[in-house]
Write a protein that holds these residues in place. Structure first.
Motif, PDB file in Angstrom:
ATOM      1  N   SER A  86       0.712  -1.015   0.072  1.00  0.00           N
ATOM      2  CA  SER A  86       0.002  -0.009  -0.027  1.00  0.00           C
ATOM      3  C   SER A  86       0.911   1.178  -0.184  1.00  0.00           C
ATOM      4  O   SER A  86       0.371   2.265  -0.606  1.00  0.00           O
ATOM      5  N   VAL A  87       2.080   1.429   0.598  1.00  0.00           N
ATOM      6  CA  VAL A  87       2.940   2.185   0.909  1.00  0.00           C
ATOM      7  C   VAL A  87       3.909   2.380  -0.194  1.00  0.00           C
ATOM      8  O   VAL A  87       4.265   3.254  -0.728  1.00  0.00           O
ATOM      9  N   PHE A  88       4.680   1.322  -0.240  1.00  0.00           N
ATOM     10  CA  PHE A  88       5.996   1.272  -0.974  1.00  0.00           C
ATOM     11  C   PHE A  88       5.705   0.561  -2.305  1.00  0.00           C
ATOM     12  O   PHE A  88       6.696   0.318  -3.227  1.00  0.00           O
ATOM     13  N   ARG A  89       4.329   0.003  -2.710  1.00  0.00           N
ATOM     14  CA  ARG A  89       4.092  -0.644  -3.801  1.00  0.00           C
ATOM     15  C   ARG A  89       4.877  -1.791  -4.342  1.00  0.00           C
ATOM     16  O   ARG A  89       5.437  -2.180  -5.254  1.00  0.00           O
ATOM     17  N   LEU A  90       5.319  -2.563  -3.065  1.00  0.00           N
ATOM     18  CA  LEU A  90       6.162  -3.741  -3.251  1.00  0.00           C
ATOM     19  C   LEU A  90       5.066  -4.951  -2.973  1.00  0.00           C
ATOM     20  O   LEU A  90       4.452  -4.947  -1.883  1.00  0.00           O
ATOM     21  N   GLY A  91       5.324  -5.861  -4.039  1.00  0.00           N
ATOM     22  CA  GLY A  91       4.354  -7.062  -4.038  1.00  0.00           C
ATOM     23  C   GLY A  91       3.123  -6.971  -3.944  1.00  0.00           C
ATOM     24  O   GLY A  91       2.642  -5.880  -4.870  1.00  0.00           O
ATOM     25  N   GLU A  92       2.130  -7.915  -3.810  1.00  0.00           N
ATOM     26  CA  GLU A  92       0.713  -7.802  -4.587  1.00  0.00           C
ATOM     27  C   GLU A  92      -0.209  -7.986  -3.150  1.00  0.00           C
ATOM     28  O   GLU A  92       0.105  -8.848  -2.265  1.00  0.00           O
ATOM     29  N   PRO A  93      -1.375  -7.333  -3.479  1.00  0.00           N
ATOM     30  CA  PRO A  93      -2.458  -7.769  -2.254  1.00  0.00           C
ATOM     31  C   PRO A  93      -2.793  -9.042  -2.243  1.00  0.00           C
ATOM     32  O   PRO A  93      -2.911  -9.648  -3.228  1.00  0.00           O
ATOM     33  N   THR A  94      -3.047  -9.710  -1.139  1.00  0.00           N
ATOM     34  CA  THR A  94      -3.957 -10.898  -1.028  1.00  0.00           C
ATOM     35  C   THR A  94      -5.353 -11.218  -1.577  1.00  0.00           C
ATOM     36  O   THR A  94      -5.733 -11.835  -2.321  1.00  0.00           O
ATOM     37  N   ALA A  95      -5.952  -9.940  -1.645  1.00  0.00           N
ATOM     38  CA  ALA A  95      -7.316  -9.604  -2.136  1.00  0.00           C
ATOM     39  C   ALA A  95      -7.746  -8.115  -2.109  1.00  0.00           C
ATOM     40  O   ALA A  95      -6.837  -7.353  -1.672  1.00  0.00           O
ATOM     41  N   ASN A  96      -8.835  -7.717  -2.587  1.00  0.00           N
ATOM     42  CA  ASN A  96      -9.054  -6.384  -2.846  1.00  0.00           C
ATOM     43  C   ASN A  96     -10.171  -5.965  -1.466  1.00  0.00           C
ATOM     44  O   ASN A  96     -10.774  -7.103  -0.976  1.00  0.00           O
ATOM     45  N   LEU A  97     -10.534  -4.902  -1.458  1.00  0.00           N
ATOM     46  CA  LEU A  97     -11.365  -4.583  -0.212  1.00  0.00           C
ATOM     47  C   LEU A  97     -12.685  -4.065  -1.271  1.00  0.00           C
ATOM     48  O   LEU A  97     -12.513  -3.127  -1.918  1.00  0.00           O
ATOM     49  N   GLN A  98     -13.726  -4.528  -0.959  1.00  0.00           N
ATOM     50  CA  GLN A  98     -14.948  -4.048  -1.596  1.00  0.00           C
ATOM     51  C   GLN A  98     -15.541  -2.734  -1.429  1.00  0.00           C
ATOM     52  O   GLN A  98     -15.338  -2.036  -0.368  1.00  0.00           O
ATOM     53  N   TRP A  99     -16.048  -2.241  -2.432  1.00  0.00           N
ATOM     54  CA  TRP A  99     -16.116  -0.591  -2.398  1.00  0.00           C
ATOM     55  C   TRP A  99     -17.567  -0.289  -1.252  1.00  0.00           C
ATOM     56  O   TRP A  99     -17.544   0.752  -0.646  1.00  0.00           O
ATOM     57  N   ASP A 100     -18.286  -1.266  -1.130  1.00  0.00           N
ATOM     58  CA  ASP A 100     -19.276  -1.080  -0.234  1.00  0.00           C
ATOM     59  C   ASP A 100     -18.828  -1.095   1.345  1.00  0.00           C
ATOM     60  O   ASP A 100     -19.026  -0.286   2.304  1.00  0.00           O
ATOM     61  N   THR A 101     -17.713  -1.862   1.477  1.00  0.00           N
ATOM     62  CA  THR A 101     -17.216  -1.973   2.665  1.00  0.00           C
ATOM     63  C   THR A 101     -16.656  -0.860   2.973  1.00  0.00           C
ATOM     64  O   THR A 101     -16.652  -0.144   4.119  1.00  0.00           O
ATOM     65  N   MET A 160     -21.288   6.920 -16.577  1.00  0.00           N
ATOM     66  CA  MET A 160     -20.587   7.497 -15.254  1.00  0.00           C
ATOM     67  C   MET A 160     -20.916   6.309 -14.461  1.00  0.00           C
ATOM     68  O   MET A 160     -20.088   5.938 -13.290  1.00  0.00           O
ATOM     69  N   GLU A 161     -22.173   5.618 -14.359  1.00  0.00           N
ATOM     70  CA  GLU A 161     -22.242   4.808 -13.382  1.00  0.00           C
ATOM     71  C   GLU A 161     -21.511   3.471 -13.564  1.00  0.00           C
ATOM     72  O   GLU A 161     -21.361   2.573 -12.703  1.00  0.00           O
ATOM     73  N   ARG A 162     -21.039   3.486 -14.944  1.00  0.00           N
ATOM     74  CA  ARG A 162     -20.154   2.184 -15.176  1.00  0.00           C
ATOM     75  C   ARG A 162     -18.745   2.576 -14.564  1.00  0.00           C
ATOM     76  O   ARG A 162     -17.925   1.457 -14.474  1.00  0.00           O
ATOM     77  N   LEU A 163     -18.385   3.619 -14.112  1.00  0.00           N
ATOM     78  CA  LEU A 163     -17.130   3.929 -13.447  1.00  0.00           C
ATOM     79  C   LEU A 163     -17.018   3.769 -12.262  1.00  0.00           C
ATOM     80  O   LEU A 163     -15.990   3.923 -11.542  1.00  0.00           O
ATOM     81  N   GLN A 164     -18.030   3.463 -11.503  1.00  0.00           N
ATOM     82  CA  GLN A 164     -18.084   3.200 -10.020  1.00  0.00           C
ATOM     83  C   GLN A 164     -17.213   2.028  -9.729  1.00  0.00           C
ATOM     84  O   GLN A 164     -17.467   1.009 -10.145  1.00  0.00           O
ATOM     85  N   PRO A 165     -16.255   2.394  -9.072  1.00  0.00           N
ATOM     86  CA  PRO A 165     -15.444   1.290  -8.559  1.00  0.00           C
ATOM     87  C   PRO A 165     -15.923   0.008  -7.873  1.00  0.00           C
ATOM     88  O   PRO A 165     -17.089   0.230  -6.917  1.00  0.00           O
ATOM     89  N   LYS A 166     -15.612  -0.956  -7.970  1.00  0.00           N
ATOM     90  CA  LYS A 166     -16.300  -2.165  -7.328  1.00  0.00           C
ATOM     91  C   LYS A 166     -15.447  -2.782  -6.306  1.00  0.00           C
ATOM     92  O   LYS A 166     -15.934  -3.304  -5.296  1.00  0.00           O
ATOM     93  N   SER A 167     -14.316  -2.479  -6.402  1.00  0.00           N
ATOM     94  CA  SER A 167     -13.369  -2.774  -5.124  1.00  0.00           C
ATOM     95  C   SER A 167     -12.076  -1.941  -5.205  1.00  0.00           C
ATOM     96  O   SER A 167     -11.733  -1.437  -6.256  1.00  0.00           O
ATOM     97  N   ILE A 168     -11.234  -1.830  -4.186  1.00  0.00           N
ATOM     98  CA  ILE A 168     -10.137  -1.158  -4.355  1.00  0.00           C
ATOM     99  C   ILE A 168      -8.890  -2.139  -3.337  1.00  0.00           C
ATOM    100  O   ILE A 168      -9.334  -3.104  -2.990  1.00  0.00           O
ATOM    101  N   THR A 169      -7.752  -1.407  -3.568  1.00  0.00           N
ATOM    102  CA  THR A 169      -6.666  -2.140  -2.870  1.00  0.00           C
ATOM    103  C   THR A 169      -6.555  -2.141  -1.518  1.00  0.00           C
ATOM    104  O   THR A 169      -6.445  -2.953  -0.674  1.00  0.00           O
ATOM    105  N   ALA A 170      -6.636  -0.677  -0.918  1.00  0.00           N
ATOM    106  CA  ALA A 170      -6.633  -0.220   0.263  1.00  0.00           C
ATOM    107  C   ALA A 170      -7.133   1.027   0.505  1.00  0.00           C
ATOM    108  O   ALA A 170      -7.209   1.699  -0.461  1.00  0.00           O
ATOM    109  N   ALA A 171      -6.910   1.464   1.844  1.00  0.00           N
ATOM    110  CA  ALA A 171      -7.498   2.903   2.187  1.00  0.00           C
ATOM    111  C   ALA A 171      -6.544   3.555   3.089  1.00  0.00           C
ATOM    112  O   ALA A 171      -6.392   2.705   4.380  1.00  0.00           O
ATOM    113  N   PHE A 172      -6.346   4.524   3.033  1.00  0.00           N
ATOM    114  CA  PHE A 172      -5.625   5.229   4.011  1.00  0.00           C
ATOM    115  C   PHE A 172      -6.675   6.193   4.833  1.00  0.00           C
ATOM    116  O   PHE A 172      -7.707   6.843   4.292  1.00  0.00           O
ATOM    117  N   VAL A 173      -6.511   6.200   6.297  1.00  0.00           N
ATOM    118  CA  VAL A 173      -7.650   6.746   7.012  1.00  0.00           C
ATOM    119  C   VAL A 173      -6.984   7.743   8.207  1.00  0.00           C
ATOM    120  O   VAL A 173      -6.040   7.460   8.801  1.00  0.00           O
TER     121      VAL A 173
END
Length: 420
Positions: free
Chosen positions: A71-86, A232-245
């Motif tokens: 998420s920070v250093f762009r190294l490696g790959e995520p195990t899964a995505n985070l759903q947009w509803d979540t 525009m409704e087709r461009l709504q993300p379904k999932s993301i990799t991570a979120a900074f809070v």
């Protein structure tokens, strides 16, 4: 005592060529040691503050260091995505002040593409700085606008107005390019010395747009997508990799972290960036220690040069010692003279090293910041550096005990020979 120091100073001036070389050798070694210490300290601080202002990082269930790396250093790959509803539910939690989503998975000539929102440039920070500065241009606004980091711009020779094509996946050699939807660089970020410098930033909607005719990592047709005709409704993300809070109050950090980690709809992990960064830095401690050992060895070698220089001149100075004895100086005076010379030589080497370091930082500091994102500025030695310098000075005096003892014994022997 002051007379002994003055005599030692006069004696050193009579051997100025040898003394200058010795002092220069010690000064350069001290410059190396303090330079490595400054860089190590700055690198550690910058590393531990590479996501300044972020209270939590949330992603799919993973080890904290793994989540931090991708998420920070762009190294490696995520195990899964985070759903947009979540993500929307996370964003709506009362203690949450702001969130910045990121989506990874694409690249441009080996540099990772980060899908995000305009909030990224206002919320992300490094060191003590909050928010990112633009070297030129502006944040992205249109669907196919892109912002690039300083390393991307300098290495590839890009500037505002450059047209670029993103590629699917993270391989340096692209096999599947999104050449039907080229992007235009509209901004170049100022150097930060972090992974931000190596990023290509586009909107989340742009990430969705370039994958509209893709399934399972492969294009499903040869027809090009008309970006202007995409609803525009087709461009709504379904999932993301991570979120900074970011939170309203840091006292709520553990409360929100517990809520995220116990979320039952999907397995999630919320990490404190500072804690995970400390764990990651500990894994790299071997390199840090190796640099310090190398610099310490250089200082030790310089002190041995000092010892050798004093010892090598003792035979040549027997007449000088005899003259001192003739005018009333005792063996203790001779011992003190050699010890004072060692103290003066070591002190001069330390002073030269500090002056060289501060001069180098004054001259090269702006260039280092602009070229490498290393923020080093001249200033008085820190308490830690002062302790190191004091230790080196004490070591130089201790090494001076040996030639002083030799001169003392020879003075006694010469005195006995004269008496006979």
């Amino acid at each position: 005592m002051s007379g002994l120091i003055g005599l030692a100073w006069a004696s050193l001036k009579n051997r100025r060529a040898t003394v200058l070389l010795t002092v220069l050798t010690l000064g350069l070694s001290v410059l190396l040691l303090l330079g490595i210490e400054r860089i190590r300290h700055e690198a550690r601080d910058a590393f531990l503050r590479s996501v300044a202002g972020t209270d939590l990082i949330v992603g799919a269930r993973a080890h904290p260091v793994q989540l931090l790396l991708y998420s920070v250093f762009r190294l490696g790959e995520p195990t899964a995505n985070l759903q947009w509803d979540t993500y929307e539910k996370l964003k709506a939690l009362p203690p949450v002040a702001w969130t910045v989503p990121i989506s990874l998975g694409d690249s441009h000539r080996g540099y990772r593409v980060v899908g995000t929102t305009g909030e990224y440039f206002a919320r992300m920070g490094f060191g003590e700085r909050r928010g990112l500065e633009f070297r030129e241009g502006r944040p992205f606004e249109a669907l196919h606008d892109a912002v690039i980091g300083a390393d991307v711009a300098d290495t590839l020779g890009y500037a505002s107005g450059t047209s670029i094509v993103l590629a699917h996946g993270t391989a340096r050699v692209a096999t599947q390019a999104h050449d039907d939807q080229p992007f235009t660089v509209v901004g170049v970020l100022a150097r930060t010395g972090t992974a931000i410098d190596q990023g290509v930033f586009v909107s989340l909607e742009a990430i969705e747009a370039i994958h509209l005719n893709w399934r399972g990592g492969m294009p499903i047709g040869r027809a090009r997508v008309d970006a202007a005709a995409i609803p525009m409704e087709r461009l709504q993300p379904k999932s993301i990799t991570a979120a900074f809070v970011g939170l309203e109050s840091r006292t709520a950090t553990f409360q929100v972290q517990r809520v995220v980690n116990e979320y039952r709809a999907e397995p999630l992990t919320a990490i404190l960036p500072g804690v995970a960064l400390t764990q990651l830095w500990a894994l790299m401690g071997g390199v840090e220690r190796a640099l310090l050992v190398a610099a310490g060895a250089a200082v030790l070698a310089a002190l041995m040069v000092l010892l050798t220089t004093i010892l090598a001149t003792l035979n040549e100075r027997r007449r000088e010692m005899a003259l001192l004895r003739a005018v009333g100086a005792g063996p203790r005076h001779v011992f003190g003279l050699l010890l004072a010379e060692a103290a003066l030589l070591t002190g001069a080497g330390l002073a030269l090293g500090v002056i060289l370091l501060e001069g180098a930082l004054w001259l090269l500091g702006p260039w280092l910041e602009a070229r490498f994102g290393v923020f080093l500025s001249p200033g008085l030695p820190s308490i830690r550096e002062a302790v190191v310098l004091g230790g080196i000075w004490a070591g130089g005096i201790l090494l001076g005990l040996f030639p002083a003892a030799v001169a003392y014994l020879r003075s006694l022997q010469d005195g006995v020979a004269v008496d006979r």
